[in-house]
Write an enzyme that holds these catalytic residues in place. Structure first.
Site, mmCIF file in Angstrom:
data_model
loop_
_atom_site.group_PDB
_atom_site.id
_atom_site.type_symbol
_atom_site.label_atom_id
_atom_site.label_comp_id
_atom_site.label_asym_id
_atom_site.label_seq_id
_atom_site.Cartn_x
_atom_site.Cartn_y
_atom_site.Cartn_z
ATOM 1 C CB SER A 153 45.381 42.899 44.409
ATOM 2 O OG SER A 153 45.482 41.561 43.993
ATOM 3 C CG ASP A 317 42.357 39.331 42.134
ATOM 4 O OD1 ASP A 317 43.100 39.036 43.098
ATOM 5 O OD2 ASP A 317 42.563 40.310 41.389
#
Length: 537
Positions: A153, A317
């Site tokens: 991430s 995301d």
């Protein structure tokens, strides 16, 4: 200790420095002078030194620093565990393997593909970096049965991870991740049980498939975002992929929908992420909701060169945006503006609700009630939204850590969707910051913060052991009556017009203390002081 949001990030940082609660790195907001040693990190990935960490899935997959925390054996063991589950449960269909732009993302995807094909399973292995929401999109449209996604991430370049999305397309739930952990840790202890097939042989056997993973997503996005309105308004927008997998997708969006007003201001892709300014703690972190990594974009809107700036983290995301009037927009503010806009322009069915996590602003509750919609509160982690998104329940599902999606779209948070929707709102309605101010003028202004307190495993277990019955003696905090207590994910205490939550991080040795008051900033600080004293954190 790190404190986020409040009156403004700059004000909070200055207050904390005066109070000597933590020190912001003197290098915050500057470019690194010492890049990550890629050769050394690759060596540690394939040849870690000493004992390696067991596989442990946090809120979204197994993560760790390259070497002992995440290495080639971790990837192979997790892939073998997934293969075993697919064979045991007779799950049909290919598994999509890929990753973002991190140093070892491609190698991780290829290792997973070799293991899965070694077990006789078909694999889709794209030759480009993929955003996390695209994995989800491919699954829910039946082109993949599940996915293995190599990413850590927004975390520092030295980190790596692997997450699994099953047939519903969202993050795997607790029961499934515990099963993966159990199997994978067996394979860590006995790697000889891991089956592999070299990619060349897997291709010869027809087990490696090719698939267009970009066009379907970009086309479908046009049904969720009014790109014609963005094009017509001509608002000058800067987009920064932060060196991540969204770069090719933003370029495709610009081309397909004729957005000459959308400018990708940095197309650099480098696994050291040297071009991203250092975050508050002296580390490079590709966080689109932090003012330090976002400094170049903030300067572009502050100078007046752009009206709007948007960014996604490496696996796309998470979202971030900045505007002329408001600078960096806190995720909570953006979610409120998104919810209000979607209600008034998409006209959701009356039975739909706004979904938010425990630590997300309660202004969403007031917006939902004011517009005649319900509000659903879930534990922290996007996996808790999956069922509701799939069942069509959410007009918006959002979390304070800059994640959102909605029913009719992916049961995985989508930073590209969020940025495009926020650009649509700015094009149609005006500056996001001013729209948020309009909402607070109507519903009340919240004062919000999150404090990250360094801790140890013993303190984390102590907090998790609390039950609401243990808080019978807590009847008031900061002059407000306690109205309810929730113990499903740490401890959340609800007050008359405020709340606070203390919960341990699933991936770090920190306690997260969230609080929000609709009274004042001093009241918020009193809640924090009394809450921390009560729990001893």
């Amino acid at each position: 200790m790190i404190e986020k949001e409040g009156a403004s990030r700059k004000d909070v940082a200055e207050k904390l420095l005066r109070r000597k609660l933590f020190m912001i790195s003197p290098n915050a907001g500057t470019l690194t002078k010492q890049r990550m040693d890629c050769t050394r990190m690759r060596q540690l990935f394939f040849q870690p030194q000493g004992a390696i960490a067991p596989v442990k899935f946090g809120t979204s997959g197994h993560r760790g620093q390259l070497g002992n925390g995440f290495c080639a054996l971790h990837a192979r063991a997790i892939a073998q565990a997934v293969a075993r589950i697919h064979l045991e449960d007779k799950i049909q269909g290919p598994i999509l393997c890929g990753g973002d732009t991190r140093l070892m993302s491609r190698d991780t995807a290829q290792l997973c593909a070799e293991v899965l094909s070694g077990n006789g399973l078909k694999v889709i292995l794209p030759d480009m970096p993929l955003p996390t929401p695209v994995f989800s999109f491919e699954i829910i449209h039946g082109r993949a049965s599940a996915s293995l996604n190599g990413t850590a991430s927004h975390n520092p370049p030295q980190d790596m991870g692997l997450k699994y999305n099953p047939s519903h397309g969202g993050p795997a739930g607790g029961a499934l991740t515990r099963r993966i952990e159990t199997y994978a840790n067996e394979y860590l202890q006995n790697p000889a049980l891991i089956q592999q097939l070299p990619l060349a042989q897997a291709r010869e056997k027809g087990l490696i498939l090719e698939q267009d993973v970009m066009t379907p997503y970009i086309t479908a996005l046009g049904q969720k975002v009014n790109f014609a309105a963005i094009k017509k308004a001509g608002l000058k927008a800067a987009i920064h992929p932060l060196g991540g997998s969204s770069l090719a997708f933003y370029k495709a969006i610009k081309q397909k929908y004729g957005l000459d007003n959308l400018h990708i201001v940095n197309e650099t892709v480098d696994p050291t992420f040297y071009f991203i300014p250092i975050d508050h703690d002296g580390k490079i972190r590709m966080d689109p909701s932090s003012p330090y990594p976002m400094k170049p974009l903030l300067e572009l809107v502050a100078s007046g060169e752009y009206d709007f700036a948007g960014a996604s983290d490496p696996d796309a995301d998470r979202f971030g945006c900045a505007t002329k009037a408001g600078g960096l927009i806190p995720p909570n503010h953006a979610l409120c503006v998104l919810a209000d806009y979607l209600i008034h322009t998409r006209h959701p069915a009356p039975e739909q609700v706004i979904g938010r996590t425990l630590g997300t602003t309660a202004l969403l509750d007031r917006i939902a009630a004011g517009e005649g919609y319900g509000l659903e509160e879930v534990n922290v982690g996007f996996k808790y939204f999956v069922d509701g998104i799939v069942q069509g329940r959410y007009l918006l599902a959002g979390e304070e850590s800059a994640g959102m999606s909605m029913s009719g779209w992916t049961p995985e948070k989508d930073g590209i969707l969020a940025v495009c929707l926020l650009l649509e709102i700015a094009s149609e309605k005006g500056d996001i910051a001013q729209l948020y101010d309009g909402l607070t003028a109507h519903y009340g202004k919240p004062y919000y913060t999150r404090v990250d307190v360094p801790t140890d495993e013993a303190a984390k277990k102590k907090i998790m052991a609390y039950k609401k019955e243990d808080l019978r003696d807590l009847t008031a905090v900061a002059g407000e009556k306690v109205t309810a207590v929730r113990d499903t994910d740490g401890i959340k205490v609800y007050l008359q017009s405020s709340w606070f939550l203390v919960r341990p991080s699933g991936t770090e040795n920190i306690l997260k203390f969230y609080a929000e008051s609709f009274i004042s900033q001093p009241h918020l600080q009193e809640i924090i002081a009394q809450g921390r004293k009560y729990f001893g954190v």
